[in-house]
Design a protein around this motif. Structure first.
Motif, short mmCIF file in Angstrom:
data_model
loop_
_atom_site.label_atom_id
_atom_site.label_comp_id
_atom_site.label_asym_id
_atom_site.label_seq_id
_atom_site.Cartn_x
_atom_site.Cartn_y
_atom_site.Cartn_z
N GLY A 116 -2.38 6.28 -2.31
CA GLY A 116 -3.24 5.52 -1.30
C GLY A 116 -1.89 4.39 -1.01
N ILE A 117 -0.86 4.29 -1.85
CA ILE A 117 -0.11 3.02 -1.11
C ILE A 117 0.76 3.86 -0.01
N GLY A 118 1.14 5.32 0.10
CA GLY A 118 1.66 5.47 1.10
C GLY A 118 0.47 5.38 2.53
N LEU A 119 -1.19 5.33 2.13
CA LEU A 119 -2.03 5.44 3.14
C LEU A 119 -1.86 3.85 4.19
N GLY A 120 -0.83 2.51 2.86
CA GLY A 120 -0.98 1.64 3.86
C GLY A 120 0.09 1.01 4.11
N ILE A 121 1.44 1.74 3.58
CA ILE A 121 2.88 1.74 4.12
C ILE A 121 2.91 1.86 5.58
N GLY A 122 2.73 3.06 5.67
CA GLY A 122 1.97 4.50 6.61
C GLY A 122 1.27 3.98 8.05
N TYR A 123 0.15 3.34 7.08
CA TYR A 123 -0.80 2.92 8.63
C TYR A 123 -0.46 1.45 9.14
N ILE A 124 0.69 0.44 8.56
CA ILE A 124 1.52 -0.47 9.49
C ILE A 124 2.73 -0.56 9.55
N SER A 125 3.68 0.74 9.23
CA SER A 125 4.83 0.91 9.69
C SER A 125 4.90 0.80 11.13
#
Length: 469
Positions: A116-125
Motif C-alpha cells: 500500500g505504501i508503494g501504491l501511494g508513492i507510486g500514484y502521486i509520483s
C-alpha cells in the motif's frame, strides 16, 4: 535520487509512458477480487476478511500519499518511482510467503501495508511533473498517466486468473501467482524509473508550450492563484473536494472490490449463471471502462470545466446505481452497461481531481496538495468494501441470496453520491487571503512584481477569469 533534467528539445511525450509503466503496475490493486474466492476457499475466510488486504492497501495509499507528498515534491519523480517499485514488489513477495505458509496476516501485511505504501508513492509520483510538462492541457496529461492505474486490472485480471488456473487455486498456487506478480512488476516499473525526466527551466525544455521570449534558464512565476499545501488544507475548497472524492470513490470502490463475486451472485438463480472465467472477464471490462474514463472524461473536463464534469460523475452515477438496484438482475447487458458507466465516472473522478486542484490552488505545491487529498481515498477504501461486504454477509446469514445481497448497499451508494453532488456545488474560487507568493529565492529579478506591473496586472486578470469559470 534526483531525476536527470531533460535537455533542450527532449520530447515531453516521453513522460506519460514513464508514468504509465508505474501506474499500469500498481493498478493491479483493482484486480484483487480475482484472488478473493480462492483465498476464501483455501484459508477459510469470509468476504469481509478477504477484503482486508485491499482495504489496508487503499488506506496506506492515501496515508503514504499524504505524508510523502512533500518528499515527492522535494526529491523528484525518480526517487518516488524507485520507492514505489521496492515497496510494491516487496509486498507481493511477502504475500507469497504468507500464502505458502497459510499465514493470512502476512498477506495483509505484505499486500496491504507494504504494498500500500508503494501504491501511494507510486500514484502521486508523476502527477506534479506531468502538470509542469503540460500546463496547456493538465486534465489530459494527468488522465493519460492515471488511466494506467485504472487499466492495470485489464492486464492483471485475466493474467491472474490464468495463473491460478495453471498453478492451482490452493495456497501454493496462490503463493506462486503472487511471486510472479512481484518479480514481473519490478521489471516493468524499472522502465519508468529509467525513462522519467523533469522539465528544464527554459521554456523550450518544457515542450515549447510557453513563449520563447524569456531567456534560457529564467524561471517565471506561475500565473493565477498560488496556494501552499499547508494553507490549502485550511480552505473550505479543499474539504469540499475531499468530500467529493471520498463519496465518489466509496460508491465505486465497494463494487469494484466485489466485482467478480457480485456478478456471479446477481445471476446465480438464472438459467445462464456467470462462470468464474466470465466473472474475471467482467473485472477486466470494468478495468477498461475505468481506464477509458480517466483519459476521456478528464480530457473533456479541459473543455467543459471541472465542476460540470463532476456534476456528471455524481448525478449520472446515482442514476446508474438506481437502475442496477431496481432492474440489474433482469438483464445482463443492463447490469454490465451500468457498471461500465459507473466505473468510467469513478476513473474520471480520479484523473480530473489533480486538474481541479491546479485550477483552485495553482501549480506551486499541487503534488503535495494532491497527496493530502488522497486521504479521502483511504477513508473510501475502508468504507466502500466494508459497506458492501458487511451487508452482503449479513444478508446471506439471514437466508437471502442473489441480487438481494446487494440492494441495500446500492441505495446507500446513491445517498453518498448525492452528498458528493452537494459538496461539488459548494466549491468556489479560493479567497485571496489564502494566496501565497512563490518564495523570493525562486524569482528572477525580472519576475518581481515591482519590475513588471503590466505583467502582474495581466496575470491578475487571467486569474480573475479563471476563477469566474
Amino acid at each position: 535520487m534526483s531525476p536527470p533534467v531533460a535537455p533542450p528539445g527532449w520530447s515531453r511525450w516521453l513522460v506519460p509512458p514513464a508514468a504509465l509503466a508505474v501506474h499500469l503496475s500498481i493498478g493491479q490493486a483493482y484486480a484483487w477480487s480475482v484472488f478473493k474466492p480462492p483465498l476464501e476457499e483455501a484459508l477459510g475466510l469470509t468476504g469481509t476478511q478477504s477484503a482486508l488486504p485491499f482495504q489496508l492497501g487503499i488506506v496506506m495509499l492515501g496515508l503514504s500519499a499524504a505524508f510523502g507528498g512533500t518528499l515527492v515534491e522535494r526529491n523528484g519523480p525518480r526517487w518516488a518511482m524507485t520507492v514505489a517499485l521496492i515497496c510494491f514488489s516487496s509486498g507481493f513477495l511477502l504475500s507469497a510467503l504468507g500464502a505458502a505458509t497459510e499465514q493470512y496476516w502476512l498477506i495483509v501485511l505484505g499486500y496491504g501495508f507494504v504494498g500500500g505504501i508503494g501504491l501511494g508513492i507510486g500514484y502521486i509520483s508523476p502527477v506534479s511533473t506531468l502538470i509542469k510538462w503540460f500546463p496547456d492541457r493538465p486534465g489530459m496529461a494527468t488522465g493519460i498517466a492515471i488511466m494506467g492505474f485504472g487499466g492495470g486490472a485489464l492486464i492483471a485480471s485475466p493474467w491472474s486468473a490464468q495463473m491460478l488456473e495453471s498453478f492451482g487455486s490452493d495456497s501454493s498456487g496462490i503463493a506462486l501467482a503472487f511471486l510472479v506478480h512481484g518479480l514481473s512488476y519490478a521489471v516493468f516499473m524499472l522502465l519508468g524509473v529509467l525513462l522519467v525526466r523533469v522539465p528544464g527551466a527554459a521554456p523550450e525544455a518544457r515542450g515549447g508550450v510557453e513563449s520563447s521570449a524569456a531567456a534560457a534558464g529564467a524561471r517565471q512565476l506561475p500565473a493565477g492563484p498560488q496556494v501552499s499545501a499547508n494553507q490549502a488544507i485550511r480552505t473550505p475548497q479543499f474539504w469540499c473536494l475531499w468530500i467529493v472524492l471520498c463519496m465518489n470513490v466509496t460508491a465505486g470502490i465497494g463494487i469494484l472490490e466485489k466485482a467478480a463475486p457480485m456478478i456471479t451472485d446477481f445471476f446465480a438463480n438464472t438459467s445462464t449463471p456467470v462462470s468464474v472465467s466470465a466473472a474475471a472477464g467482467f473485472v477486466a471490462l470494468l478495468s477498461a471502462a475505468n481506464m477509458a474514463g480517466r483519459i476521456g472524461w478528464s480530457s473533456t473536463s479541459d473543455l467543459v470545466g471541472r465542476k460540470n464534469i463532476y456534476r456528471l460523475y455524481l448525478g449520472a452515477g446515482a442514476l446508474m446505481y438506481g437502475l442496477i438496484a431496481l432492474a440489474g438482475d433482469s438483464s445482463k447487458p443492463l447490469f454490465i452497461l451500468c457498471a461500465l458507466v459507473i466505473l468510467s465516472f469513478y476513473g474520471g473522478g480520479f484523473a480530473t481531481i489533480p486538474a481541479y486542484l491546479k485550477d483552485l490552488f495553482g501549480t506551486y505545491q499541487v503534488g503535495a496538495i494532491h497527496g493530502r487529498l488522497l486521504t479521502a481515498w483511504s477513508t473510501a477504501g475502508v468504507l466502500g468494501p466494508l459497506i458492501v461486504n458487511w451487508i452482503a454477509d449479513r444478508q446471506e446469514a439471514a437466508g437471502k441470496d442473489g441480487s438481494s445481497l446487494y440492494t441495500l448497499s446500492l441505495f446507500i451508494m446513491i445517498g453518498l453520491l448525492a452528498v458528493g453532488f452537494v459538496a461539488n456545488e459548494l466549491v468556489r474560487p479560493v479567497h485571496p487571503r489564502h494566496h501565497v507568493p512563490v518564495p523570493a529565492s525562486e524569482e528572477q529579478p525580472e519576475d518581481r512584481p515591482e519590475k513588471q506591473p503590466e505583467k502582474q496586472s495581466k496575470a491578475k486578470e487571467a486569474a480573475d477569469v479563471q476563477q469566474q469559470q
